[in-house]
Design a protein around this motif. Sequence first.
Motif, PDB file in Angstrom:
ATOM      1  N   VAL A 478       1.204  -1.010  -0.036  1.00 33.87           N
ATOM      2  CA  VAL A 478      -0.131   0.382  -0.195  1.00 33.87           C
ATOM      3  C   VAL A 478       0.896   1.334   0.176  1.00 33.87           C
ATOM      4  O   VAL A 478       1.562   1.503   0.818  1.00 33.87           O
ATOM      5  CB  VAL A 478      -1.119   0.232   1.193  1.00 33.87           C
ATOM      6  N   ASN A 479       0.549   2.028  -1.164  1.00 35.49           N
ATOM      7  CA  ASN A 479       1.721   3.542  -1.067  1.00 35.49           C
ATOM      8  C   ASN A 479       2.333   3.397  -1.836  1.00 35.49           C
ATOM      9  O   ASN A 479       2.328   4.382  -1.811  1.00 35.49           O
ATOM     10  CB  ASN A 479       1.668   3.929   0.027  1.00 35.49           C
ATOM     11  N   TYR A 480       2.747   2.592  -2.134  1.00 34.11           N
ATOM     12  CA  TYR A 480       3.653   2.192  -3.103  1.00 34.11           C
ATOM     13  C   TYR A 480       3.794   2.360  -4.274  1.00 34.11           C
ATOM     14  O   TYR A 480       4.523   3.212  -4.870  1.00 34.11           O
ATOM     15  CB  TYR A 480       5.195   0.421  -3.009  1.00 34.11           C
ATOM     16  N   TRP A 481       2.826   1.351  -4.672  1.00 30.89           N
ATOM     17  CA  TRP A 481       2.542   2.128  -6.634  1.00 30.89           C
ATOM     18  C   TRP A 481       2.149   3.495  -6.344  1.00 30.89           C
ATOM     19  O   TRP A 481       1.904   4.243  -7.879  1.00 30.89           O
ATOM     20  CB  TRP A 481       1.545   0.750  -7.078  1.00 30.89           C
ATOM     21  N   SER A 482       0.625   3.516  -6.182  1.00 28.42           N
ATOM     22  CA  SER A 482       0.592   5.054  -6.443  1.00 28.42           C
ATOM     23  C   SER A 482       1.171   6.398  -5.964  1.00 28.42           C
ATOM     24  O   SER A 482       0.936   7.208  -6.909  1.00 28.42           O
ATOM     25  CB  SER A 482      -0.873   5.012  -4.696  1.00 28.42           C
ATOM     26  N   SER A 483       2.490   6.042  -4.874  1.00 27.61           N
ATOM     27  CA  SER A 483       3.167   7.368  -4.960  1.00 27.61           C
ATOM     28  C   SER A 483       4.082   7.274  -6.221  1.00 27.61           C
ATOM     29  O   SER A 483       4.377   8.058  -6.340  1.00 27.61           O
ATOM     30  CB  SER A 483       3.838   6.695  -3.434  1.00 27.61           C
ATOM     31  N   SER A 484       4.284   6.623  -6.838  1.00 29.52           N
ATOM     32  CA  SER A 484       5.220   5.755  -7.841  1.00 29.52           C
ATOM     33  C   SER A 484       4.124   6.123  -9.045  1.00 29.52           C
ATOM     34  O   SER A 484       4.435   6.723  -9.764  1.00 29.52           O
ATOM     35  CB  SER A 484       6.226   4.908  -8.292  1.00 29.52           C
ATOM     36  N   ARG A 485       2.331   6.218  -9.231  1.00 32.43           N
ATOM     37  CA  ARG A 485       2.426   7.308  -9.547  1.00 32.43           C
ATOM     38  C   ARG A 485       2.490   8.324  -9.752  1.00 32.43           C
ATOM     39  O   ARG A 485       2.024   8.930 -10.836  1.00 32.43           O
ATOM     40  CB  ARG A 485       0.668   6.268 -10.016  1.00 32.43           C
ATOM     41  N   ILE A 486       2.175   9.017  -8.764  1.00 29.80           N
ATOM     42  CA  ILE A 486       1.722  10.421  -8.241  1.00 29.80           C
ATOM     43  C   ILE A 486       3.584  10.814  -9.183  1.00 29.80           C
ATOM     44  O   ILE A 486       3.047  11.838  -9.278  1.00 29.80           O
ATOM     45  CB  ILE A 486       1.263  10.617  -6.780  1.00 29.80           C
ATOM     46  N   ILE A 487       4.203  10.628  -8.682  1.00 32.81           N
ATOM     47  CA  ILE A 487       5.634  10.896  -9.182  1.00 32.81           C
ATOM     48  C   ILE A 487       5.887  10.970  -9.996  1.00 32.81           C
ATOM     49  O   ILE A 487       6.684  11.699 -10.740  1.00 32.81           O
ATOM     50  CB  ILE A 487       6.654  10.417  -7.713  1.00 32.81           C
ATOM     51  N   GLY A 488       5.539  10.172 -10.892  1.00 28.34           N
ATOM     52  CA  GLY A 488       5.429   9.984 -12.280  1.00 28.34           C
ATOM     53  C   GLY A 488       4.630  11.333 -12.923  1.00 28.34           C
ATOM     54  O   GLY A 488       4.778  11.718 -13.880  1.00 28.34           O
ATOM     55  N   PHE A 489       3.336  11.361 -12.496  1.00 31.31           N
ATOM     56  CA  PHE A 489       2.592  12.285 -13.133  1.00 31.31           C
ATOM     57  C   PHE A 489       3.174  14.056 -12.523  1.00 31.31           C
ATOM     58  O   PHE A 489       3.218  14.818 -13.520  1.00 31.31           O
ATOM     59  CB  PHE A 489       1.327  12.352 -12.557  1.00 31.31           C
ATOM     60  N   MET A 490       3.717  14.177 -11.441  1.00 33.40           N
ATOM     61  CA  MET A 490       4.371  15.175 -11.106  1.00 33.40           C
ATOM     62  C   MET A 490       5.676  15.851 -12.297  1.00 33.40           C
ATOM     63  O   MET A 490       5.734  16.181 -12.245  1.00 33.40           O
ATOM     64  CB  MET A 490       4.279  15.322  -9.826  1.00 33.40           C
ATOM     65  N   HIS A 491       6.306  14.272 -12.456  1.00 33.34           N
ATOM     66  CA  HIS A 491       7.812  14.376 -12.582  1.00 33.34           C
ATOM     67  C   HIS A 491       7.640  15.455 -15.036  1.00 33.34           C
ATOM     68  O   HIS A 491       8.121  16.719 -14.990  1.00 33.34           O
ATOM     69  CB  HIS A 491       8.283  13.162 -13.580  1.00 33.34           C
ATOM     70  N   CYS A 492       6.117  14.847 -14.737  1.00 32.97           N
ATOM     71  CA  CYS A 492       5.673  15.251 -16.008  1.00 32.97           C
ATOM     72  C   CYS A 492       5.599  17.067 -16.449  1.00 32.97           C
ATOM     73  O   CYS A 492       5.502  17.746 -17.354  1.00 32.97           O
ATOM     74  CB  CYS A 492       4.577  14.633 -16.608  1.00 32.97           C
ATOM     75  N   MET A 493       5.126  17.708 -14.991  1.00 37.55           N
ATOM     76  CA  MET A 493       5.267  19.291 -14.822  1.00 37.55           C
ATOM     77  C   MET A 493       6.560  19.407 -14.855  1.00 37.55           C
ATOM     78  O   MET A 493       6.646  20.387 -14.754  1.00 37.55           O
ATOM     79  CB  MET A 493       4.254  18.628 -13.771  1.00 37.55           C
ATOM     80  N   GLY A 494       8.027  18.341 -14.057  1.00 38.22           N
ATOM     81  CA  GLY A 494       8.849  19.202 -13.889  1.00 38.22           C
ATOM     82  C   GLY A 494       9.397  18.958 -12.900  1.00 38.22           C
ATOM     83  O   GLY A 494      10.661  19.543 -12.778  1.00 38.22           O
TER      84      GLY A 494
END
Length: 538
Positions: A478-494
């Motif tokens: 729990v929170n491992y995969w969801s955190s990776s997704r959120i960080i990946g999304f924010m990476h797309c913002m810079g």
Amino acid sequence: MKKLKHSTAELFTHYAKLLREFAHYIKRNRYVIILLGFSVCLIHGDKLFSTNNGIDTEKIIFEGREIYESWIGIGRQGLVFLKWMLGQQNYNPYFAGLLALLFLTAAIVIFTFLFETVRGERGGETGKTGQRYLNFAFGILLITHPILTEQLYFSLQGAEVTLAFVLCGTSLLLSHRRRFVLGTLLLIPALGVYQAMAPLYLFGIAATACVHGMCIGKGKARLKEEIFYVFRLGGVFLTAFIINQTITALFFSKSSYLSRQVQWKKDQIWEGVGRIFAHVRDVLTGSGTFYFGAFFWLALVLLALVIRRNRGNGTDKSNTGYSFSVRIWNLLLLSALLASPFYLTLVLGERPVIRGQLALPFTMAFMAYLAGLLLRESKKGILTSVGKTILFLLCFTAIWQQTDITCRLYYSDAVRYQEDLWLAGNLEQDIIKFTGKCDYAGTVVFVGKRNAPGNCASLTGDVMGQSLFAWDTEVEPVNYWSSSRIIGFMHCMGTNYQAPTADQTAQAAARALEMPCYPAEGSIEWCGDFLVVKLSGE
């Protein structure tokens, strides 16, 4: 040597003839193809000019080629191969969207050319205005269906999936023309793109067999010939399927991802049967966002036309001699066609995810196409006129409803994306304030989730309209995969945040028990050398 040269010459002549026929088809249907291409761009134009990052798209940007390894690990080596072939290893949203729409249009052209080719070889009339109407009806019913929209939502693979449609249609065409080796070779990578390609190809076999067996302009049906024809097409599928599965087992698949989707259990057989019947019920009654009552009514119209055809009401009086066995065969073909959307359901013991039900829009579009063909073969009269009117109204209603849902889904996901951007922007600013660093590049763990509220006009689909801040939150750890997704999304913002390890997410969950939810004061805290952001208490 002479025999080899003779065989090569025959092969060249055969393909040259096929290309001439295809060119002639393009010329006859050029206005239909242009109109369909325009409709594809009009309905799915969001794929051309949008950089909205949906689920999984952020992963291919953030993780790069690591995602290819995960695809190979679940038996999707065909998807990776087509990406390499198209030169799309590095994600380009504009080019990927353009290719997806071009291949979708090409798939419609290939399938309608296949049906028209089979129809023409069986003594039918092609190239008339009525045939062009049917080609357009098949295409527009297909491209407006929201199930197709859910699949195209995954921009990172849209071009490869629609190219797989083209490969399936071309394989069917070559198998029909007795070019079994090439037909098999084209089908192998298509089956490795997505598991839903197998039932889609089975739909293609049923549809082609229906055109081959039911729409005969001259003479009686020869049952043995029709049965052998189905076995020919099925043989290509079975060969390609076995080869693809063998390649997957020997070299690629290292995961139980696919096997976990099969829900059949020895002590719960009747539950699986119940889920299958529930899926059939929902499709026939038009229950839910992605199913429409037009499917049931098209099936009824088609059944009535097949029964009428069996009674010998074709344009050729010699068809009045249909034997009992041929009538049963026609009904079996119809049953195979109508069952196409549920083949994957039978295998899984559970309805597939919406984006995996690709056979449904193809089946619905072909039902209208075949009904139109049978009406063209019927004797002119009041019943035929009424049938054409009913068919037109059903198609118009289905196109209207499907287009409305499709466009609302695109709008809803655009709203979702703006909400995700707003939340990500606020989180970035608050992390800058908390750390005092505008270029913070450490590890961040996001605990909990935050749904996209949408607005009164939004329509949440299976994946469309679902926030990236609320995805994979229940997947272990729990929170491992969801955190990776959120960080990946924010990476797309810079941003350059680092994804956490499983141990860090466990520590963060314990630390978050004492924290309030974002955006309250104290919802962002240190946990050792990494940050914890508590989105919710769930």
